[in-house]
Design a protein around this motif. Structure first.
Motif, PDB file in Angstrom:
ATOM      1  N   ILE A 139       0.835  -1.211   0.000  1.00 54.04           N
ATOM      2  CA  ILE A 139       0.000   0.000   0.000  1.00 54.04           C
ATOM      3  C   ILE A 139       0.866   1.256   0.000  1.00 54.04           C
ATOM      4  N   LEU A 140       1.885   1.278   0.849  1.00 53.17           N
ATOM      5  CA  LEU A 140       2.775   2.444   0.907  1.00 53.17           C
ATOM      6  C   LEU A 140       3.536   2.629  -0.402  1.00 53.17           C
ATOM      7  N   GLY A 141       3.877   1.521  -1.045  1.00 52.94           N
ATOM      8  CA  GLY A 141       4.537   1.620  -2.343  1.00 52.94           C
ATOM      9  C   GLY A 141       3.590   2.099  -3.425  1.00 52.94           C
ATOM     10  N   TYR A 142       2.341   1.672  -3.347  1.00 53.28           N
ATOM     11  CA  TYR A 142       1.345   2.063  -4.357  1.00 53.28           C
ATOM     12  C   TYR A 142       1.062   3.560  -4.313  1.00 53.28           C
ATOM     13  N   ILE A 143       1.046   4.140  -3.113  1.00 52.87           N
ATOM     14  CA  ILE A 143       0.782   5.581  -2.992  1.00 52.87           C
ATOM     15  C   ILE A 143       2.087   6.387  -2.990  1.00 52.87           C
ATOM     16  N   HIS A 144       3.188   5.706  -3.335  1.00 50.11           N
ATOM     17  CA  HIS A 144       4.498   6.346  -3.519  1.00 50.11           C
ATOM     18  C   HIS A 144       5.045   6.982  -2.242  1.00 50.11           C
ATOM     19  N   VAL A 145       4.719   6.385  -1.118  1.00 48.93           N
ATOM     20  CA  VAL A 145       5.288   6.853   0.141  1.00 48.93           C
ATOM     21  C   VAL A 145       6.676   6.256   0.352  1.00 48.93           C
ATOM     22  N   MET A 146       6.848   5.018  -0.088  1.00 49.93           N
ATOM     23  CA  MET A 146       8.139   4.363   0.040  1.00 49.93           C
ATOM     24  C   MET A 146       8.324   3.375  -1.105  1.00 49.93           C
ATOM     25  N   HIS A 147       9.566   2.979  -1.306  1.00 46.87           N
ATOM     26  CA  HIS A 147       9.894   2.029  -2.366  1.00 46.87           C
ATOM     27  C   HIS A 147       9.674   0.603  -1.868  1.00 46.87           C
ATOM     28  N   ILE A 148       9.031  -0.214  -2.690  1.00 49.50           N
ATOM     29  CA  ILE A 148       8.813  -1.615  -2.332  1.00 49.50           C
ATOM     30  C   ILE A 148      10.083  -2.408  -2.652  1.00 49.50           C
ATOM     31  N   PRO A 149      10.689  -3.036  -1.660  1.00 45.58           N
ATOM     32  CA  PRO A 149      11.904  -3.825  -1.928  1.00 45.58           C
ATOM     33  C   PRO A 149      11.616  -4.973  -2.896  1.00 45.58           C
ATOM     34  N   VAL A 150      12.607  -5.307  -3.683  1.00 44.17           N
ATOM     35  CA  VAL A 150      12.483  -6.402  -4.644  1.00 44.17           C
ATOM     36  C   VAL A 150      13.245  -7.611  -4.107  1.00 44.17           C
ATOM     37  N   MET A 151      12.564  -8.741  -4.040  1.00 43.60           N
ATOM     38  CA  MET A 151      13.211  -9.961  -3.572  1.00 43.60           C
ATOM     39  C   MET A 151      13.619 -10.812  -4.769  1.00 43.60           C
ATOM     40  N   THR A 152      14.895 -11.036  -4.903  1.00 44.71           N
ATOM     41  CA  THR A 152      15.408 -11.870  -5.981  1.00 44.71           C
ATOM     42  C   THR A 152      15.432 -13.333  -5.544  1.00 44.71           C
ATOM     43  N   LYS A 153      15.723 -14.194  -6.493  1.00 45.80           N
ATOM     44  CA  LYS A 153      15.831 -15.622  -6.185  1.00 45.80           C
ATOM     45  C   LYS A 153      16.965 -15.871  -5.203  1.00 45.80           C
ATOM     46  N   ASN A 154      18.041 -15.133  -5.371  1.00 45.31           N
ATOM     47  CA  ASN A 154      19.171 -15.264  -4.456  1.00 45.31           C
ATOM     48  C   ASN A 154      18.804 -14.805  -3.045  1.00 45.31           C
ATOM     49  N   ASP A 155      17.990 -13.734  -2.963  1.00 42.81           N
ATOM     50  CA  ASP A 155      17.529 -13.258  -1.660  1.00 42.81           C
ATOM     51  C   ASP A 155      16.688 -14.320  -0.952  1.00 42.81           C
ATOM     52  N   PHE A 156      15.867 -15.005  -1.723  1.00 45.29           N
ATOM     53  CA  PHE A 156      15.013 -16.044  -1.136  1.00 45.29           C
ATOM     54  C   PHE A 156      15.858 -17.137  -0.491  1.00 45.29           C
ATOM     55  N   TYR A 157      16.851 -17.621  -1.216  1.00 45.87           N
ATOM     56  CA  TYR A 157      17.701 -18.681  -0.668  1.00 45.87           C
ATOM     57  C   TYR A 157      18.558 -18.165   0.488  1.00 45.87           C
ATOM     58  N   THR A 158      18.947 -16.898   0.405  1.00 45.48           N
ATOM     59  CA  THR A 158      19.780 -16.323   1.462  1.00 45.48           C
ATOM     60  C   THR A 158      19.012 -16.180   2.767  1.00 45.48           C
ATOM     61  N   PHE A 159      17.750 -15.741   2.662  1.00 46.52           N
ATOM     62  CA  PHE A 159      16.952 -15.482   3.860  1.00 46.52           C
ATOM     63  C   PHE A 159      16.103 -16.677   4.285  1.00 46.52           C
ATOM     64  N   LEU A 160      16.215 -17.785   3.584  1.00 42.96           N
ATOM     65  CA  LEU A 160      15.372 -18.937   3.911  1.00 42.96           C
ATOM     66  C   LEU A 160      15.664 -19.476   5.308  1.00 42.96           C
ATOM     67  N   VAL A 161      16.930 -19.701   5.602  1.00 39.82           N
ATOM     68  CA  VAL A 161      17.296 -20.248   6.919  1.00 39.82           C
ATOM     69  C   VAL A 161      16.948 -19.274   8.053  1.00 39.82           C
ATOM     70  N   PRO A 162      17.319 -17.979   7.952  1.00 39.61           N
ATOM     71  CA  PRO A 162      16.904 -17.055   9.015  1.00 39.61           C
ATOM     72  C   PRO A 162      15.391 -16.984   9.193  1.00 39.61           C
ATOM     73  N   SER A 163      14.656 -17.040   8.089  1.00 41.42           N
ATOM     74  CA  SER A 163      13.196 -16.942   8.176  1.00 41.42           C
ATOM     75  C   SER A 163      12.586 -18.169   8.843  1.00 41.42           C
ATOM     76  N   ILE A 164      13.191 -19.325   8.629  1.00 46.79           N
ATOM     77  CA  ILE A 164      12.707 -20.540   9.299  1.00 46.79           C
ATOM     78  C   ILE A 164      12.850 -20.393  10.813  1.00 46.79           C
ATOM     79  N   PHE A 165      14.019 -19.942  11.242  1.00 52.21           N
ATOM     80  CA  PHE A 165      14.236 -19.762  12.680  1.00 52.21           C
ATOM     81  C   PHE A 165      13.380 -18.624  13.234  1.00 52.21           C
TER      82      PHE A 165
END
Length: 320
Positions: A34-60
C-alpha cells in the motif's frame, strides 16, 4: 506487545497463535504494498538469491515467533519476559563459542550465568509451573538467538525495510504450511464465537498493528540507533513488562523465589547490556584514535616533504 497478545489469548479466549502470526506477517507485506502504491516508500524487490539467502533465518524467525506466542498463552507475562531476557546472553554465547566473533570474559560470563539462574529460581517459585510452557519458551529463545546470528550475515548489504519485507515474504509460506498441515487452528478460527464482541476486535487489531510496528521498529532501531539506546530501551521495557506482568491477567504468586529470581535476572541483564556497550565504546574510541594518529602522521609527513621542497628551491635560487 506481550500484553496485547496476552489480552487476545486470555480475555478474548482466542487461542490461535499460528493464525495471529500469519495475520501479522500478512499485515506487514500489505503495508509495504500500500505504501509503495501511494508512492510513500519504495517496495523492496526480492530476488531468487535473496530467497535462498533469507530462507534459513526466516525458518528460525518463524519458529521463534510461533513458540514465543505458544509460551505466552500459558505463562505469566513476567515469567515470559524473564525467559525472553536470556536471548541477548545466549546470542552472545553463540557468537563467542561458534562464530568466534566475541571474546567471552569473566564479567559477561557471570552475567549470563546470573540471568539463567534468575530464570531457574523464578520457575521454582512459580506455583503454576508448567514444564511444557517453560520448554517451549526456552526453545523460542534458542531459535531467536540463531535467527539473530544468521540474519546478521544476510542483511549486511540490505536496509532495515528490505530485511523486514523479505523476511516477512519468506516467513509467510512457512507459517502457512505449519498452520494448514500441523495444526487445527483454521477450524478453531471458524468456530470461534467471539467475533461480535468489541473486545476481540480491539485486541486482535491492536495485536496485528502492534506486531507489524514492533517488527519494523526493531529492525530500524538495530540499524539506526546506538548500542546504548537499544540496550537501555530493552532493559527499561523488560522492567516495565515484569512489573505490570506481576499484577495483570493470571497474577503471579509472589514469594521469595520469584522476587529473587526476577531481580537477579533483571540486574544481570542490565549489567550485561552495560558491559556490552562499554566494550563497543572502547573499541570505537580506540579505532578513532588510531585513525586520527594515522592522519596526523600523514599530515606530518606531507609537511616535512613540503618543507624540504621549499628549502631545496631556496638553495637553487641562492646558487643562481
Amino acid at each position: 506487545m506481550a500484553f496485547l497478545n496476552k489480552a487476545l489469548f486470555e480475555i478474548s479466549n482466542f487461542q490461535n497463535s499460528l493464525f495471529v502470526v500469519f495475520i501479522q506477517l500478512l499485515f506487514i507485506i500489505l503495508s509495504f504494498q500500500i505504501l509503495g502504491y501511494i508512492h510513500v516508500m519504495h517496495i523492496p524487490v526480492m530476488t531468487k538469491n535473496d530467497f535462498y539467502t533469507f530462507l534459513v533465518p526466516s525458518i528460525f524467525y518463524s519458529l521463534s515467533t510461533i513458540l514465543s506466542l505458544q509460551a505466552l498463552m500459558k505463562l505469566n507475562v513476567a515469567i515470559y519476559v524473564v525467559i525472553k531476557r536470556c536471548t541477548p546472553a545466549l546470542t552472545f554465547l553463540l557468537q563467542s563459542i561458534i562464530l568466534k566473533k566475541k571474546k567471552l570474559d569473566l564479567k559477561t560470563g557471570l552475567c549470563v550465568l546470573a540471568m539463567t539462574s534468575g530464570a531457574v529460581i523464578t520457575s521454582i517459585g512459580d506455583l503454576t509451573f508448567d514444564l511444557e510452557s517453560y520448554i517451549i519458551g526456552s526453545l523460542s529463545v534458542i531459535f531467536q538467538s540463531i535467527y539473530l546470528l544468521t540474519v546478521q550475515r544476510c542483511s549486511e548489504q540490505k536496509t532495515s525495510s528490505e530485511v523486514l519485507y523479505i523476511n516477512s515474504l519468506v516467513s509467510l509460506p512457512i507459517v502457512s504450511i505449519i498452520l494448514l498441515i500441523f495444526s487445527d487452528e483454521l477450524s478453531n478460527v471458524q468456530s470461534y464465537n467471539g467475533y461480535k464482541t468489541f473486545s476481540f476486535w480491539l485486541y486482535f487489531l491492536s495485536s496485528t498493528f502492534g506486531g507489524g510496528l514492533l517488527n519494523g521498529a526493531t529492525f530500524w532501531c538495530i540499524m539506526k540507533n546506538s548500542a546504548l539506546t537499544t540496550s537501555v530501551i530493552g532493559v527499561l521495557k523488560s522492567i516495565l513488562q515484569v512489573f505490570f506482568g506481576l499484577f495483570v491477567f493470571d497474577r503471579l504468586s509472589i514469594n521469595t523465589n520469584t522476587i529473587i529470581g526476577i531481580v537477579l535476572s533483571l540486574l544481570a541483564g542490565t549489567m550485561f547490556s552495560y558491559f556490552e556497550y562499554t566494550s563497543k565504546h572502547k573499541k570505537s574510541f580506540t579505532s578513532t584514535n588510531h585513525i586520527d594518529y594515522e592522519q596526523q602522521n600523514h599530515q606530518s609527513t606531507n609537511l616535512s616533504f613540503d618543507t624540504q621542497e621549499i628549502a631545496t628551491n631556496s638553495e637553487k635560487e641562492t646558487l643562481k
